[in-house]
Design a protein around this motif. Structure first.
Motif, short mmCIF file in Angstrom:
data_model
loop_
_atom_site.label_atom_id
_atom_site.label_comp_id
_atom_site.label_asym_id
_atom_site.label_seq_id
_atom_site.Cartn_x
_atom_site.Cartn_y
_atom_site.Cartn_z
N SER A 9 0.84 -1.20 0.00
CA SER A 9 0.00 0.00 0.00
C SER A 9 0.87 1.25 0.00
CB SER A 9 -0.91 0.02 1.23
OG SER A 9 -1.79 -1.07 1.22
N ILE A 10 0.43 2.25 -0.72
CA ILE A 10 1.14 3.53 -0.79
C ILE A 10 0.76 4.36 0.45
CG2 ILE A 10 1.49 5.65 -2.14
CD1 ILE A 10 2.60 3.03 -3.43
N ILE A 11 1.75 4.88 1.13
CA ILE A 11 1.51 5.61 2.37
C ILE A 11 0.51 6.74 2.16
CG2 ILE A 11 2.57 7.13 4.10
CD1 ILE A 11 5.07 5.33 3.89
N GLY A 12 0.65 7.52 1.11
CA GLY A 12 -0.27 8.62 0.85
C GLY A 12 -1.71 8.15 0.71
N ASP A 13 -1.91 7.01 0.06
CA ASP A 13 -3.26 6.47 -0.11
C ASP A 13 -3.85 6.07 1.23
OD1 ASP A 13 -2.91 6.80 -2.84
OD2 ASP A 13 -2.50 4.67 -3.22
N VAL A 14 -3.04 5.46 2.09
CA VAL A 14 -3.50 5.05 3.42
C VAL A 14 -3.88 6.27 4.24
CG1 VAL A 14 -2.86 3.91 5.58
CG2 VAL A 14 -2.16 2.91 3.39
N ILE A 15 -3.02 7.28 4.25
CA ILE A 15 -3.28 8.50 5.02
C ILE A 15 -4.49 9.26 4.49
CG2 ILE A 15 -2.34 10.75 5.73
CD1 ILE A 15 -1.03 8.38 7.15
N ASP A 16 -4.64 9.29 3.17
CA ASP A 16 -5.81 9.97 2.58
C ASP A 16 -7.10 9.27 2.98
OD1 ASP A 16 -4.16 11.83 1.38
OD2 ASP A 16 -4.25 10.90 -0.61
N ALA A 17 -7.09 7.93 2.98
CA ALA A 17 -8.29 7.17 3.32
C ALA A 17 -8.57 7.18 4.82
CB ALA A 17 -8.15 5.73 2.82
N TYR A 18 -7.51 7.14 5.60
CA TYR A 18 -7.63 7.06 7.07
C TYR A 18 -6.62 8.01 7.72
CZ TYR A 18 -10.07 2.73 5.90
OH TYR A 18 -10.94 1.81 5.38
N PRO A 19 -6.90 9.30 7.78
CA PRO A 19 -5.95 10.25 8.37
C PRO A 19 -5.55 9.89 9.81
CG PRO A 19 -7.79 11.40 7.35
CD PRO A 19 -8.11 9.94 7.30
N GLU A 20 -6.46 9.23 10.51
CA GLU A 20 -6.19 8.85 11.90
C GLU A 20 -5.01 7.88 12.02
OE1 GLU A 20 -9.02 8.37 10.21
OE2 GLU A 20 -10.70 9.22 11.29
N LEU A 21 -4.72 7.15 10.94
CA LEU A 21 -3.65 6.16 10.99
C LEU A 21 -2.26 6.78 10.95
CD1 LEU A 21 -5.04 3.22 8.81
CD2 LEU A 21 -5.22 3.62 11.28
#
Length: 69
Positions: A9-21
């Motif tokens: 998974s791309i970090i930016g995609d994860v953060i965009d989908a779940y900023p809390e992570l």
């Protein structure tokens, strides 16, 4: 948004989908999640650069993601 978080998974995609992570990344010593280069890296690539156990990081992200659903 529901996405499967893996080492690819791309970090930016994860953060965009779940900023809390972002807090999970921070707790593993990855404080540059807003850096353009870091946002484009996979979790595995960034983990290797930081000497982090990628499987442990992905497990922590998935556990936190489950709590957000």
């Amino acid at each position: 948004m529901d996405m499967e978080i893996t080492k690819d998974s791309i970090i930016g995609d994860v953060i965009d989908a779940y900023p809390e992570l972002a807090e999970i990344f921070f707790s593993f010593g990855m404080h540059c999640t807003s850096c353009p280069v870091a946002r484009a890296e996979s979790i595995e690539q960034a983990g290797e650069m930081h000497g982090i156990d990628v499987n442990e990081l992905v497990d922590a992200l998935c556990q936190a993601q489950t709590l957000l659903k």
